[in-house]
Design a protein around this motif. Structure first.
Motif, PDB file in Angstrom:
ATOM      1  N   THR A  21     -18.323   2.874 -15.176  1.00 55.83           N
ATOM      2  CA  THR A  21     -19.456   2.042 -14.777  1.00 55.83           C
ATOM      3  C   THR A  21     -19.064   0.571 -14.828  1.00 55.83           C
ATOM      4  N   GLU A  22     -19.980  -0.279 -14.454  1.00 56.42           N
ATOM      5  CA  GLU A  22     -19.683  -1.705 -14.358  1.00 56.42           C
ATOM      6  C   GLU A  22     -19.376  -2.341 -15.697  1.00 56.42           C
ATOM      7  N   THR A  23     -19.781  -1.691 -16.810  1.00 54.27           N
ATOM      8  CA  THR A  23     -19.505  -2.241 -18.144  1.00 54.27           C
ATOM      9  C   THR A  23     -18.295  -1.608 -18.804  1.00 54.27           C
ATOM     10  N   ALA A  24     -17.597  -0.708 -18.109  1.00 58.62           N
ATOM     11  CA  ALA A  24     -16.481   0.029 -18.703  1.00 58.62           C
ATOM     12  C   ALA A  24     -15.253  -0.868 -18.814  1.00 58.62           C
ATOM     13  N   VAL A  25     -14.498  -0.677 -19.909  1.00 57.88           N
ATOM     14  CA  VAL A  25     -13.234  -1.385 -20.139  1.00 57.88           C
ATOM     15  C   VAL A  25     -12.213  -0.365 -20.632  1.00 57.88           C
ATOM     16  N   ASP A  52      -8.317  -0.356 -21.713  1.00 53.66           N
ATOM     17  CA  ASP A  52      -7.116  -1.136 -22.002  1.00 53.66           C
ATOM     18  C   ASP A  52      -5.915  -0.192 -22.026  1.00 53.66           C
ATOM     19  N   GLY A  53      -5.523   0.256 -20.845  1.00 54.62           N
ATOM     20  CA  GLY A  53      -4.415   1.201 -20.726  1.00 54.62           C
ATOM     21  C   GLY A  53      -4.362   1.776 -19.320  1.00 54.62           C
ATOM     22  N   ASP A  54      -3.547   2.805 -19.155  1.00 52.89           N
ATOM     23  CA  ASP A  54      -3.407   3.460 -17.852  1.00 52.89           C
ATOM     24  C   ASP A  54      -4.370   4.634 -17.733  1.00 52.89           C
ATOM     25  N   ILE A  55      -4.721   4.991 -16.488  1.00 49.47           N
ATOM     26  CA  ILE A  55      -5.524   6.176 -16.190  1.00 49.47           C
ATOM     27  C   ILE A  55      -4.706   7.059 -15.250  1.00 49.47           C
ATOM     28  N   VAL A  56      -4.421   8.282 -15.696  1.00 47.08           N
ATOM     29  CA  VAL A  56      -3.600   9.218 -14.916  1.00 47.08           C
ATOM     30  C   VAL A  56      -4.413  10.471 -14.659  1.00 47.08           C
ATOM     31  N   THR A  57      -4.511  10.883 -13.412  1.00 42.20           N
ATOM     32  CA  THR A  57      -5.250  12.093 -13.060  1.00 42.20           C
ATOM     33  C   THR A  57      -4.320  13.110 -12.434  1.00 42.20           C
ATOM     34  N   MET A  58      -4.603  14.379 -12.687  1.00 43.68           N
ATOM     35  CA  MET A  58      -3.893  15.502 -12.070  1.00 43.68           C
ATOM     36  C   MET A  58      -4.938  16.484 -11.569  1.00 43.68           C
ATOM     37  N   GLY A  59      -5.146  16.533 -10.277  1.00 47.95           N
ATOM     38  CA  GLY A  59      -6.199  17.371  -9.727  1.00 47.95           C
ATOM     39  C   GLY A  59      -7.579  16.839 -10.022  1.00 47.95           C
ATOM     40  N   GLY A  60      -7.694  15.545 -10.236  1.00 46.12           N
ATOM     41  CA  GLY A  60      -8.982  14.938 -10.549  1.00 46.12           C
ATOM     42  C   GLY A  60      -9.231  13.718  -9.691  1.00 46.12           C
ATOM     43  N   GLN A  61     -10.288  12.979 -10.024  1.00 48.54           N
ATOM     44  CA  GLN A  61     -10.684  11.829  -9.228  1.00 48.54           C
ATOM     45  C   GLN A  61     -11.319  10.789 -10.140  1.00 48.54           C
ATOM     46  N   VAL A  62     -11.058   9.514  -9.835  1.00 48.99           N
ATOM     47  CA  VAL A  62     -11.594   8.401 -10.614  1.00 48.99           C
ATOM     48  C   VAL A  62     -12.474   7.552  -9.700  1.00 48.99           C
ATOM     49  N   ASP A  63     -13.728   7.353 -10.109  1.00 50.36           N
ATOM     50  CA  ASP A  63     -14.654   6.470  -9.407  1.00 50.36           C
ATOM     51  C   ASP A  63     -14.875   5.232 -10.270  1.00 50.36           C
ATOM     52  N   LYS A  64     -14.579   4.054  -9.695  1.00 56.37           N
ATOM     53  CA  LYS A  64     -14.637   2.793 -10.443  1.00 56.37           C
ATOM     54  C   LYS A  64     -15.670   1.881  -9.797  1.00 56.37           C
ATOM     55  N   GLU A  65     -16.739   1.590 -10.534  1.00 61.04           N
ATOM     56  CA  GLU A  65     -17.772   0.713 -10.026  1.00 61.04           C
ATOM     57  C   GLU A  65     -17.325  -0.748 -10.121  1.00 61.04           C
ATOM     58  N   PRO A  66     -17.891  -1.615  -9.288  1.00 56.23           N
ATOM     59  CA  PRO A  66     -17.554  -3.048  -9.373  1.00 56.23           C
ATOM     60  C   PRO A  66     -17.891  -3.589 -10.760  1.00 56.23           C
ATOM     61  N   GLY A  67     -16.958  -4.334 -11.326  1.00 57.89           N
ATOM     62  CA  GLY A  67     -17.142  -4.887 -12.660  1.00 57.89           C
ATOM     63  C   GLY A  67     -16.381  -4.145 -13.739  1.00 57.89           C
ATOM     64  N   ALA A  68     -16.021  -2.887 -13.488  1.00 56.13           N
ATOM     65  CA  ALA A  68     -15.238  -2.126 -14.469  1.00 56.13           C
ATOM     66  C   ALA A  68     -13.823  -2.697 -14.556  1.00 56.13           C
ATOM     67  N   GLU A  69     -13.259  -2.725 -15.777  1.00 55.79           N
ATOM     68  CA  GLU A  69     -11.944  -3.317 -16.009  1.00 55.79           C
ATOM     69  C   GLU A  69     -10.957  -2.248 -16.470  1.00 55.79           C
ATOM     70  N   VAL A  70      -9.782  -2.253 -15.832  1.00 50.95           N
ATOM     71  CA  VAL A  70      -8.666  -1.388 -16.223  1.00 50.95           C
ATOM     72  C   VAL A  70      -7.423  -2.264 -16.278  1.00 50.95           C
ATOM     73  N   THR A  71      -6.861  -2.448 -17.461  1.00 50.50           N
ATOM     74  CA  THR A  71      -5.715  -3.345 -17.605  1.00 50.50           C
ATOM     75  C   THR A  71      -4.425  -2.717 -17.103  1.00 50.50           C
ATOM     76  N   GLY A  72      -4.337  -1.391 -17.103  1.00 45.98           N
ATOM     77  CA  GLY A  72      -3.130  -0.716 -16.651  1.00 45.98           C
ATOM     78  C   GLY A  72      -3.243  -0.235 -15.222  1.00 45.98           C
TER      79      GLY A  72
END
Length: 354
Positions: free
Chosen positions: A114-118, A120-140
């Protein structure tokens, strides 16, 4: 990236360590391991330890803090607070409105930031999906559908992919028909007799535990089968990880050659006990528990062995029964606790005669 993925997968070994089940199941009490139960870390609470949940949902409420890694299989994970550690989710959904200070691995599921999510690392998916709303922060980095660890390319030659070897042309298969009906009948009879004898011995010392497993299987056969299937799927992966770590090879050997066979045997004897009890009631007899369990187990294994001899479908029926038996044992931890979601029987009070 490969090192991070390998490290995160090693977290799955926490699920089958013998010491994982003896920690306190409360905030600030150490590691938490739950099977088929939901877990909620309420607001302003702190969990100083790792969290491993199979077949349940996890909710980390706002202002709650978990200082450890989190592993969830077959459930949904809601993080509104702070998770100071890596998160591994297999076969479920992840929703982040809070903060994760670590890497996230998602296998066969979906993640919503969501827009308030943070993160601090990587996000790795295998057979999955990531939905990132505007404002969400991912440093990796966000790596969608990462491939398994592959062999490096040809050394000293840039941008040259691996060329797979041409498979050999298979030869003509040889079909050997070696079936001796008499020997198969003797084998089924001997196996049924041996397991029935073991069941009689277990009844002498562990009858309450057998009763609890049998009651769970009768009341929740579908749930028991699901737990058995999940165990069969997760166990090989976890055992492989243990073998790779070298230090956990003895633990893997104990799980593969002692715990899993014993769980199947315990479950089959529990079903046999229920069959024996119902048979004696049907003929209006009252046998000792040892005799009824031995007879029911013998009858179950004898019929099951003959059903296995049926071509094409015999093995399927046997596997379904085995999964239900294994799941009943896993749900009750060898009959030492009540199954998740079960309620004690209600005893109706008869008023005294006036």
């Amino acid at each position: 990236m490969r090192t991070k993925i390998t490290t995160l997968f090693l977290l799955l070994a926490l699920l089958f360590l013998p010491t994982s089940g003896v920690h306190a199941q409360s905030p600030n009490g150490g590691d938490v391991f739950l099977l088929g139960q939901n877990y909620t870390l309420e607001s302003d609470e702190t969990l100083d330890g790792s969290l491993a949940v199979i077949g349940g949902n996890v909710d980390i409420e706002k202002d709650a803090v978990i200082n450890g890694d989190s592993v969830l299989i077959g459930g949904n994970l809601q993080i509104d607070g702070t998770a100071n550690g890596s998160v591994v989710l297999i076969g479920g959904n992840l929703e982040i409105t809070g903060e994760i200070n670590g890497d996230v691995v998602l296998i066969g599921g979906q993640a919503l930031l969501t827009e308030t999510a943070v993160v601090d690392g990587d996000i790795v998916t295998m057979g999955g999906q990531v939905d990132k709303e505007p404002g969400a922060e991912v440093t990796g980095q966000i790596v969608n559908n990462a491939p398994p660890l592959d062999v490096p390319n040809v050394p000293n030659v840039p941008n040259v992919p691996n060329v797979p070897n041409v498979p050999d042309v298979p030869g003509v298969p040889q079909v050997n028909v070696d079936f001796n009906p008499l020997w198969e009948v003797v084998n089924v009879f001997t196996r049924a007799l041996a397991i029935a004898a073991i069941g009689m011995l277990l009844t002498l010392f562990l009858q309450p535990q057998l009763d609890r497993v049998a009651d769970t299987i009768i009341r929740q056969p579908v749930m028991a089968g699901s737990f058995g299937l999940l165990t069969v799927i997760v166990a090989p992966v976890t055992l492989l990880i243990m073998v790779v770590t070298i230090l956990l090879i003895p633990v893997a050997a104990i799980v593969a050659f002692i715990l899993l066979p014993m769980a199947w045997l315990f479950g089959m004897v529990s079903i046999g006990q229920e069959i024996g009890d119902r048979f004696t009631k049907a003929i209006n007899q009252s046998w000792a528990p040892v005799l009824s369990t031995g007879f029911g187990t013998f009858l179950l294994l004898l019929i099951g062995g003959f059903v296995e001899l049926i071509p094409c479908i015999g093995w399927l029926i046997s596997i379904v029964v085995s999964l239900i038996a294994l799941g009943g044992v896993v749900m009750t931890w060898f009959g030492t606790r009540a199954a998740p979601g079960s309620t004690p029987p209600v005893v109706e009070q008869i008023p005294p005669a006036s």
